[in-house]
Write a protein that holds these residues in place. Structure first.
Motif, PDB file in Angstrom:
ATOM      1  N   ALA A 197      54.842  35.676  65.289  1.00 11.91           N
ATOM      2  CA  ALA A 197      54.914  36.400  64.017  1.00 11.91           C
ATOM      3  C   ALA A 197      56.222  36.048  63.312  1.00 11.91           C
ATOM      4  O   ALA A 197      57.267  35.919  63.949  1.00 11.91           O
ATOM      5  N   PRO A 198      56.197  35.870  61.998  1.00  9.96           N
ATOM      6  CA  PRO A 198      57.415  35.486  61.272  1.00  9.96           C
ATOM      7  C   PRO A 198      58.438  36.609  61.242  1.00  9.96           C
ATOM      8  O   PRO A 198      58.099  37.790  61.241  1.00  9.96           O
ATOM      9  N   GLN A 199      59.704  36.222  61.226  1.00 14.57           N
ATOM     10  CA  GLN A 199      60.791  37.168  61.061  1.00 14.57           C
ATOM     11  C   GLN A 199      60.867  37.603  59.597  1.00 14.57           C
ATOM     12  O   GLN A 199      60.122  37.119  58.745  1.00 14.57           O
ATOM     13  N   ALA A 200      61.778  38.514  59.306  1.00 15.45           N
ATOM     14  CA  ALA A 200      61.895  39.036  57.944  1.00 15.45           C
ATOM     15  C   ALA A 200      62.204  37.947  56.930  1.00 15.45           C
ATOM     16  O   ALA A 200      61.768  38.013  55.774  1.00 15.45           O
ATOM     17  N   ASP A 201      62.934  36.907  57.365  1.00 13.81           N
ATOM     18  CA  ASP A 201      63.278  35.828  56.447  1.00 13.81           C
ATOM     19  C   ASP A 201      62.259  34.696  56.458  1.00 13.81           C
ATOM     20  O   ASP A 201      62.472  33.652  55.839  1.00 13.81           O
ATOM     21  N   GLY A 202      61.150  34.877  57.174  1.00 17.21           N
ATOM     22  CA  GLY A 202      60.106  33.867  57.221  1.00 17.21           C
ATOM     23  C   GLY A 202      60.250  32.864  58.345  1.00 17.21           C
ATOM     24  O   GLY A 202      59.362  32.035  58.557  1.00 17.21           O
ATOM     25  N   GLY A 240      48.406  40.719  62.771  1.00 17.46           N
ATOM     26  CA  GLY A 240      47.115  40.540  63.437  1.00 17.46           C
ATOM     27  C   GLY A 240      47.217  40.041  64.852  1.00 17.46           C
ATOM     28  O   GLY A 240      46.195  39.762  65.487  1.00 17.46           O
ATOM     29  N   GLN A 241      48.433  39.926  65.386  1.00 14.59           N
ATOM     30  CA  GLN A 241      48.639  39.294  66.681  1.00 14.59           C
ATOM     31  C   GLN A 241      47.908  40.001  67.822  1.00 14.59           C
ATOM     32  O   GLN A 241      47.129  39.385  68.556  1.00 14.59           O
ATOM     33  N   THR A 242      48.164  41.286  67.993  1.00 13.44           N
ATOM     34  CA  THR A 242      47.540  41.988  69.109  1.00 13.44           C
ATOM     35  C   THR A 242      46.032  42.106  68.916  1.00 13.44           C
ATOM     36  O   THR A 242      45.271  42.103  69.884  1.00 13.44           O
ATOM     37  N   PHE A 243      45.580  42.211  67.675  1.00  9.80           N
ATOM     38  CA  PHE A 243      44.148  42.229  67.386  1.00  9.80           C
ATOM     39  C   PHE A 243      43.509  40.948  67.896  1.00  9.80           C
ATOM     40  O   PHE A 243      42.445  40.964  68.535  1.00  9.80           O
ATOM     41  N   ALA A 244      44.173  39.824  67.650  1.00  9.21           N
ATOM     42  CA  ALA A 244      43.668  38.534  68.115  1.00  9.21           C
ATOM     43  C   ALA A 244      43.647  38.470  69.630  1.00  9.21           C
ATOM     44  O   ALA A 244      42.703  37.933  70.227  1.00  9.21           O
ATOM     45  N   VAL A 245      44.668  39.007  70.278  1.00  8.52           N
ATOM     46  CA  VAL A 245      44.727  38.992  71.741  1.00  8.52           C
ATOM     47  C   VAL A 245      43.531  39.731  72.332  1.00  8.52           C
ATOM     48  O   VAL A 245      42.889  39.256  73.280  1.00  8.52           O
ATOM     49  N   LEU A 246      43.215  40.888  71.793  1.00  7.01           N
ATOM     50  CA  LEU A 246      42.079  41.666  72.290  1.00  7.01           C
ATOM     51  C   LEU A 246      40.771  40.918  72.109  1.00  7.01           C
ATOM     52  O   LEU A 246      39.924  40.883  73.012  1.00  7.01           O
ATOM     53  N   ALA A 256      44.214  30.080  71.507  1.00  9.17           N
ATOM     54  CA  ALA A 256      45.651  30.046  71.205  1.00  9.17           C
ATOM     55  C   ALA A 256      45.888  29.865  69.709  1.00  9.17           C
ATOM     56  O   ALA A 256      46.780  30.501  69.120  1.00  9.17           O
ATOM     57  N   VAL A 257      45.090  29.018  69.075  1.00  7.32           N
ATOM     58  CA  VAL A 257      45.215  28.792  67.630  1.00  7.32           C
ATOM     59  C   VAL A 257      44.858  30.067  66.864  1.00  7.32           C
ATOM     60  O   VAL A 257      45.520  30.422  65.870  1.00  7.32           O
ATOM     61  N   PHE A 258      43.821  30.763  67.315  1.00  5.35           N
ATOM     62  CA  PHE A 258      43.399  32.005  66.658  1.00  5.35           C
ATOM     63  C   PHE A 258      44.509  33.049  66.695  1.00  5.35           C
ATOM     64  O   PHE A 258      44.802  33.705  65.689  1.00  5.35           O
ATOM     65  N   VAL A 259      45.158  33.199  67.852  1.00  2.35           N
ATOM     66  CA  VAL A 259      46.270  34.146  67.956  1.00  2.35           C
ATOM     67  C   VAL A 259      47.413  33.716  67.043  1.00  2.35           C
ATOM     68  O   VAL A 259      48.038  34.548  66.374  1.00  2.35           O
ATOM     69  N   THR A 260      47.672  32.418  67.003  1.00  2.00           N
ATOM     70  CA  THR A 260      48.731  31.901  66.127  1.00  2.00           C
ATOM     71  C   THR A 260      48.459  32.239  64.667  1.00  2.00           C
ATOM     72  O   THR A 260      49.353  32.688  63.945  1.00  2.00           O
ATOM     73  N   LEU A 261      47.225  32.028  64.241  1.00  2.00           N
ATOM     74  CA  LEU A 261      46.880  32.275  62.839  1.00  2.00           C
ATOM     75  C   LEU A 261      46.999  33.754  62.490  1.00  2.00           C
ATOM     76  O   LEU A 261      47.568  34.118  61.452  1.00  2.00           O
ATOM     77  N   LEU A 317      46.394  32.565  76.166  1.00  2.00           N
ATOM     78  CA  LEU A 317      47.664  33.227  75.852  1.00  2.00           C
ATOM     79  C   LEU A 317      48.831  32.581  76.593  1.00  2.00           C
ATOM     80  O   LEU A 317      49.964  32.595  76.083  1.00  2.00           O
ATOM     81  N   VAL A 318      48.591  32.008  77.764  1.00  2.00           N
ATOM     82  CA  VAL A 318      49.638  31.219  78.421  1.00  2.00           C
ATOM     83  C   VAL A 318      49.983  30.013  77.556  1.00  2.00           C
ATOM     84  O   VAL A 318      51.166  29.675  77.359  1.00  2.00           O
ATOM     85  N   LEU A 319      48.946  29.357  77.022  1.00  3.74           N
ATOM     86  CA  LEU A 319      49.172  28.210  76.137  1.00  3.74           C
ATOM     87  C   LEU A 319      49.931  28.632  74.890  1.00  3.74           C
ATOM     88  O   LEU A 319      50.853  27.925  74.434  1.00  3.74           O
ATOM     89  N   TYR A 320      49.584  29.775  74.342  1.00  5.09           N
ATOM     90  CA  TYR A 320      50.260  30.310  73.156  1.00  5.09           C
ATOM     91  C   TYR A 320      51.746  30.546  73.440  1.00  5.09           C
ATOM     92  O   TYR A 320      52.620  30.144  72.659  1.00  5.09           O
TER      93      TYR A 320
END
Length: 217
Positions: free
Chosen positions: A94-99, A58-64, A38-43, A79-82
């Motif tokens: 993932a951050p929005q356009a304004d961060g 990098g989100q979907t890359f991390a999921v795979l 979960a932390v890896f996907v977050t990062l 991913l449930v924990l995430y």
């Protein structure tokens, strides 16, 4: 039989570091791996590569990678924990356009929430492929990660369509609006990420086999 006690040919990468003799230690190791996933996907969700028309994260890359590395049960659990962390107010997405980050009810109502649900199932699907050793050879790994990516869209696009319909997008424009906003901008990036994951995992397994061969010699 614990996950770690699975036959060597049916192990995923995480099984190589989970103790098989102690159920308590195996449970603790599994829990640690789920949190780490979960932390890896977050990062990686915070990583953005500038591209037109939209950036690649990098989100979907991390999921795979989490699905393949942890296996179906641990991967889906990560991913449930995430998803739960985001719904509980933690800025894991993932951050929005304004961060800023969507959390809580705003995340649930977001057009992208269907993709987050898809992450859970994609990790499980890729994990099942990995359990059958599809992550050890490049051709099969590419297929496995492509199926994982399609799984994400299978949940993300219907959710997006519902949100767009709620926003009063005309019925005759709903399909095109869903595809235009939900898949076309991300297709190239997701293909790149699936290919990278499909190349990386077989290389890791090659290293594992090399180390194993040296240990046995």
């Amino acid at each position: 039989m614990t996950l770690a006690a699975a036959p060597r040919s049916h192990r995923v990468l995480a099984d190589l570091i989970v103790p098989s003799r102690s159920r308590a230690l195996a449970f603790a190791a599994d829990a640690t791996l789920v949190v780490a996933g979960a932390v890896f996907v977050t990062l990686l969700a915070q990583v953005a590569i500038p591209m037109q028309p939209v950036p690649i994260t990098g989100q979907t890359f991390a999921v795979l990678l989490v699905g393949a590395g942890l296996g179906a049960v641990r991967g889906a659990s990560a991913l449930v924990l995430y998803a739960a962390a985001g719904l509980l107010g933690l800025p894991v997405g993932a951050p929005q356009a304004d961060g800023s980050h969507l959390t809580g009810s705003a995340l649930f109502a977001a057009p992208s929430f269907g993709y987050i649900v898809g992450f859970v199932f994609a990790a499980a699907v890729v994990g099942l492929f990995a359990r059958r050793t599809w992550d050890r050879r490049i051709p099969k790994a590419l297929v496995a990660f492509a199926v994982g990516s399609i799984t994400i869209y299978a949940f993300g696009l219907p959710w997006l369509a519902v949100v767009l319909a709620g926003a009063r997008v005309p019925q005759d424009q709903l399909l095109s609006a869903t595809l235009t906003n939900g898949i076309l901008p991300f297709l190239v990036g997701d293909v790149v990420k699936a290919v990278l994951a499909g190349l990386l995992l077989p290389l890791v397994w090659r290293g594992v086999r090399a180390v194993d061969a040296r240990t046995r010699s």
